[in-house]
Design an enzyme around this catalytic site. Structure first.
Site, PDB file in Angstrom:
ATOM      1  N   ASP A   1      -2.875   6.149  -3.933  1.00  0.00           N
ATOM      2  CA  ASP A   1      -1.690   5.522  -3.359  1.00  0.00           C
ATOM      3  C   ASP A   1      -1.192   4.423  -4.302  1.00  0.00           C
ATOM      4  O   ASP A   1      -1.835   4.138  -5.316  1.00  0.00           O
ATOM      5  CB  ASP A   1      -1.974   5.015  -1.945  1.00  0.00           C
ATOM      6  CG  ASP A   1      -2.966   3.873  -1.891  1.00  0.00           C
ATOM      7  OD1 ASP A   1      -3.716   3.676  -2.867  1.00  0.00           O
ATOM      8  OD2 ASP A   1      -3.021   3.167  -0.866  1.00  0.00           O
TER       9      ASP A   1
ATOM     10  N   ASP B   1      -6.051   1.944  -3.928  1.00  0.00           N
ATOM     11  CA  ASP B   1      -7.284   1.698  -3.191  1.00  0.00           C
ATOM     12  C   ASP B   1      -7.672   2.901  -2.332  1.00  0.00           C
ATOM     13  O   ASP B   1      -8.772   2.948  -1.791  1.00  0.00           O
ATOM     14  CB  ASP B   1      -7.202   0.416  -2.348  1.00  0.00           C
ATOM     15  CG  ASP B   1      -6.141   0.467  -1.253  1.00  0.00           C
ATOM     16  OD1 ASP B   1      -5.322   1.409  -1.239  1.00  0.00           O
ATOM     17  OD2 ASP B   1      -6.119  -0.459  -0.413  1.00  0.00           O
TER      18      ASP B   1
ATOM     19  N   SER C   1       0.824  -1.201   0.000  1.00  0.00           N
ATOM     20  CA  SER C   1       0.000   0.000   0.000  1.00  0.00           C
ATOM     21  C   SER C   1       0.863   1.257   0.000  1.00  0.00           C
ATOM     22  O   SER C   1       1.649   1.473  -0.912  1.00  0.00           O
ATOM     23  CB  SER C   1      -0.974  -0.043   1.181  1.00  0.00           C
ATOM     24  OG  SER C   1      -1.890   1.015   1.120  1.00  0.00           O
TER      25      SER C   1
ATOM     26  N   ASP D   1      -1.189   1.203  -4.610  1.00  0.00           N
ATOM     27  CA  ASP D   1      -2.063   0.118  -5.081  1.00  0.00           C
ATOM     28  C   ASP D   1      -3.461   0.624  -5.429  1.00  0.00           C
ATOM     29  O   ASP D   1      -4.360  -0.171  -5.714  1.00  0.00           O
ATOM     30  CB  ASP D   1      -2.127  -1.031  -4.082  1.00  0.00           C
ATOM     31  CG  ASP D   1      -2.766  -0.663  -2.752  1.00  0.00           C
ATOM     32  OD1 ASP D   1      -2.577   0.484  -2.308  1.00  0.00           O
ATOM     33  OD2 ASP D   1      -3.443  -1.519  -2.157  1.00  0.00           O
TER      34      ASP D   1
END
Length: 575
Positions: free
Chosen positions: A302, A306, A143, A304
């Site tokens: 961010d 999400d 993340s 990834d």
């Protein structure tokens, strides 16, 4: 064995490659050696997350294989090995390699792996699990952690990250793998030839984007003013660039400018020290470009993709104002629910879902529209669990779900937070409000005037290493055994201990259950609608203090919030 024995075993065991051994031999700091081997990298309820490197307490091909063997054992015991597992990865160091190691371990265990051809967002992995009928999903990502980290998230067949009983079941299977040499793997060419390793890509991308476009409510507004809205976007060197730009273009936003220095994937994240859309630093380049282009809104996903960070322009002052995750989440919740009501009517069992550390402004929105509000533990998987419950019971209709940490979900195509659909929805909302001669900041102010000036904050304190973990536990124990009766001038009215499953009325001493699964979280309700919640981070060496206030103006709310932040600092310093 102690850490020294385990270290020596890695040096002498022919199973481990020479590059790993060379890295270990080069260690001169005894504390570093201990940190790498004093424990196994913990497979928690969200999977693995740790610093990349050699050792049992590090992210490397061996710890990834070990985790995957445990997952494979659990899948086979459940008799679901024929369904396959979807695998995605982000732009971090070693992410493609870890994805392949996981895939080849699964293949060697007779479980087909569907592996994305290149990096993809977390929400698309969640979508792919259900689209392909897989039993599970693996996403290689850390993340928003710093560059030295990577991680391994596990999803179940509903597309959400693992929840009970699967989380503890998989954790137990991973712990049961004690000998790395027993972990199965196979040659990639053989896995492909046997049909156990299948690459996926464009066909899933197309279906995912179509699902996002189904969530658009006001095509009319986009057609009318979409060409007049300017957006600056940065993927922060991560996975969001292609899908975010694609969906915005396909629904009618042409004036989208991507920060060139942060456009391409790069696991070193060279333009930021911490690729986190919550951090002001992450927006420095985007805000510079926004001023050049006179952008209406500035968005950052961010690595990834999400979670979404947002700045909006205040046309009165000409300044760009940051929206916290609570603010952007509530803005989208109010927009989505109000426009569902306006265009087709709200269902009788419509539901807004939030986490326990999320703004109580959400409660006010739910009450205003007469929809149900469900509060869950921190972690978007619990929101996904509620969606699955609605489907299985036929009762309840999901309208919107979000958490304070910059994550939300519109629609049920995924079962994790989705910054791509949030990007799309915020741009749609900007178009809708523009047809009403309002900016997104105007809409935010209108919400405050309607519901109250709610302001929420979080103070995260990093405490690294063994000593840090002990200090975090000490703070939690102290607050649990001696909860404050007063804080920052507010009386504590009730104390929730989610580990003990109790809510204690401090005036009467009466107790009742929290109604949620046990978790190491403490929550203090106070007078004047003030609250504070304390919990260790599940993914980083941090303890987090969340708090919320309600003011009679923005200035008053800001003053109260700063006082709470100072009181939290004083509390930490006293421990």
């Amino acid at each position: 064995m102690n850490y020294k024995d385990i270290y020596e075993s890695w040096l002498n065991n022919p199973y481990f490659d020479e590059e790993t051994k060379a890295e270990l031999k080069a260690i001169t700091d005894e504390s570093d050696r201990k940190e790498r081997f004093y424990k196994d990298l913990e497979f928690g309820t969200a999977g693995l997350r740790g610093i990349i490197g050699a050792g049992t307490n590090r992210m490397n091909i061996y710890t990834v294989r070990k985790a995957t063997q445990g997952l494979a054992n659990y899948i086979r015991k459940a008799g679901k090995q024929d369904q396959g597992v979807a695998i995605a990865y982000d732009s971090r160091r070693m992410s493609p390699e870890f994805a392949d190691e996981a895939a080849l371990c699964l293949a060697a265990n007779g479980i087909k792996a569907y592996v994305f051809e290149s990096l993809r967002p977390t929400p698309e992995l969640s979508f792919a699990v259900r689209e392909l009928g897989c039993v599970a999903g693996i996403n290689i990502t850390a993340s928003h952690n710093p560059p030295e980290y990577n991680g391994y998230k596990v999803y179940w067949e509903d597309g959400a990250q693992i929840t009970p009983p699967h989380d503890t079941g998989i954790m137990d299977e991973v712990k049961a793998v004690t000998d790395y040499a027993t972990v199965k793997t196979m040659d990639k060419a053989d896995a492909v030839a046997q049909g156990m390793y299948q690459q996926i890509g464009a066909e899933i991308d197309d279906k995912y984007i179509e699902e996002l476009k189904k969530q658009v409510i006001h095509w009319d507004s986009i057609k009318e003013v979409g060409k007049d809205i300017t957006v600056v976007y940065t993927p922060l060197h991560g996975t969001g660039n292609i899908p975010a730009r694609r969906v915005l273009k396909e629904i009618g936003f042409d004036n989208v400018y991507v920060v060139p220095e942060q456009e391409l994937p790069d696991g070193e994240f060279p333009t930021v020290s911490y690729p986190n859309p919550e951090a002001a630093e992450a927006f420095e380049l985007a805000l510079k470009l926004a001023k050049e282009k006179d952008a209406d809104l500035v968005l950052a996903t961010d690595p990834d993709a999400d979670r979404l960070g947002v700045y909006v322009k205040d046309t009165k002052s000409g300044e760009y104002i940051t929206l916290t995750g609570n603010m952007s989440g509530c803005l989208l919740a109010d927009y989505e629910i109000s426009q569902i009501k306006e265009t087709r009517g709200l269902p009788a069992d419509g539901t807004l879902i939030k986490t326990i550390v999320t703004s109580n402004l959400a409660d006010a929105i739910a009450e205003y529209y007469g929809v149900d509000l469900i509060e869950v533990l921190t972690g978007f998987k619990y929101i996904g669990q509620q969606i699955l419950g609605f489907e299985n019971s036929g009762k309840g209709e999901y309208l919107f779900g979000f958490e304070e940490s910059y994550g939300c979900l519109i629609g049920t195509h995924a079962r994790d937070k989705d910054a791509i659909v949030a990007t799309m929805a915020l741009c749609e909302a900007a178009a809708y409000y523009k047809t009403k001669n309002m900016t997104l900041w105007d809409a935010m102010i209108a919400m405050y005037e309607k519901y109250g000036y709610y302001m929420d904050g979080v103070k995260a304190v990093t405490m690294k290493g063994i000593e840090g973990l002990e200090k975090i536990q000490e703070i939690m124990t102290t607050l649990r055994t001696n909860p404050p009766k007063e804080f920052c001038g507010h009386q504590v009215t009730s104390f929730r201990d989610y580990q003990a499953d109790t809510i204690t009325d401090l005036a009467t001493g009466e107790q009742k259950p929290t109604g949620l699964p046990k978790s190491n979280v403490l929550y203090f309700d106070m007078t004047d609608k003030v609250w504070m919640c304390v919990r260790p981070s599940g993914t980083e060496p941090k303890i987090k203090f969340y708090y919320g206030v309600v003011g009679n103006s923005l200035e008053d709310a800001d003053k109260q919030s700063k006082e709470m932040a100072a009181a939290v600092d004083a509390l930490i310093a006293s421990m």
